[in-house]
Design an enzyme around this catalytic site. Structure first.
Site, PDB file in Angstrom:
ATOM      1  N   HIS A 131       0.850  -1.197   0.000  1.00 44.87           N
ATOM      2  CA  HIS A 131       0.000   0.000   0.000  1.00 44.87           C
ATOM      3  C   HIS A 131       0.885   1.246   0.000  1.00 44.87           C
ATOM      4  O   HIS A 131       2.081   1.154  -0.289  1.00 44.87           O
ATOM      5  CB  HIS A 131      -0.976  -0.034   1.182  1.00 44.87           C
ATOM      6  CG  HIS A 131      -0.294  -0.220   2.498  1.00 44.87           C
ATOM      7  ND1 HIS A 131       0.177   0.833   3.242  1.00 44.87           N
ATOM      8  CD2 HIS A 131       0.026  -1.348   3.195  1.00 44.87           C
ATOM      9  CE1 HIS A 131       0.744   0.365   4.355  1.00 44.87           C
ATOM     10  NE2 HIS A 131       0.664  -0.957   4.336  1.00 44.87           N
ATOM     11  N   ALA A 132       0.353   2.404   0.326  1.00 42.80           N
ATOM     12  CA  ALA A 132       1.049   3.682   0.177  1.00 42.80           C
ATOM     13  C   ALA A 132       2.380   3.758   0.931  1.00 42.80           C
ATOM     14  O   ALA A 132       3.387   4.175   0.358  1.00 42.80           O
ATOM     15  CB  ALA A 132       0.136   4.820   0.615  1.00 42.80           C
TER      16      ALA A 132
END
Length: 88
Positions: A15-16
């Site tokens: 994810h980010a």
């Protein structure tokens, strides 16, 4: 060209936060560094490219680098993935 395969071990996937971490590490090197997943190949120096892949838990992907410091790039990225518990 240097290439290594990994399997995502983080339940949240790539994810980010981990994507930003990988991009930061990749940008330390002059070699072209790419991430291959599900038939797509993106520049690992681009946060948008990495995020667009949506790599989830248990998925496999490959990192490859081509250039003067390709081996060092893949080694450092592998170390980061393993140290952070993202992939093995």
């Amino acid at each position: 060209m240097v290439e290594q395969q990994f399997t995502v071990t983080d339940k949240a996937g790539i994810h980010a936060r981990p994507a930003a971490m990988l991009v930061s590490v990749a940008n330390k090197f002059v070699s072209d560094v790419n991430l291959d997943y599900a038939g797509k190949n993106v520049n690992l120096k681009s946060i948008l490219g990495v995020m667009s892949l949506g790599i989830g838990f248990g998925e496999t992907f490959k990192l490859n680098a081509d250039g003067a410091d390709a081996q060092a790039a893949v080694d450092e990225l592998a170390k980061t993935l393993k140290t952070e518990g993202l992939a093995e």
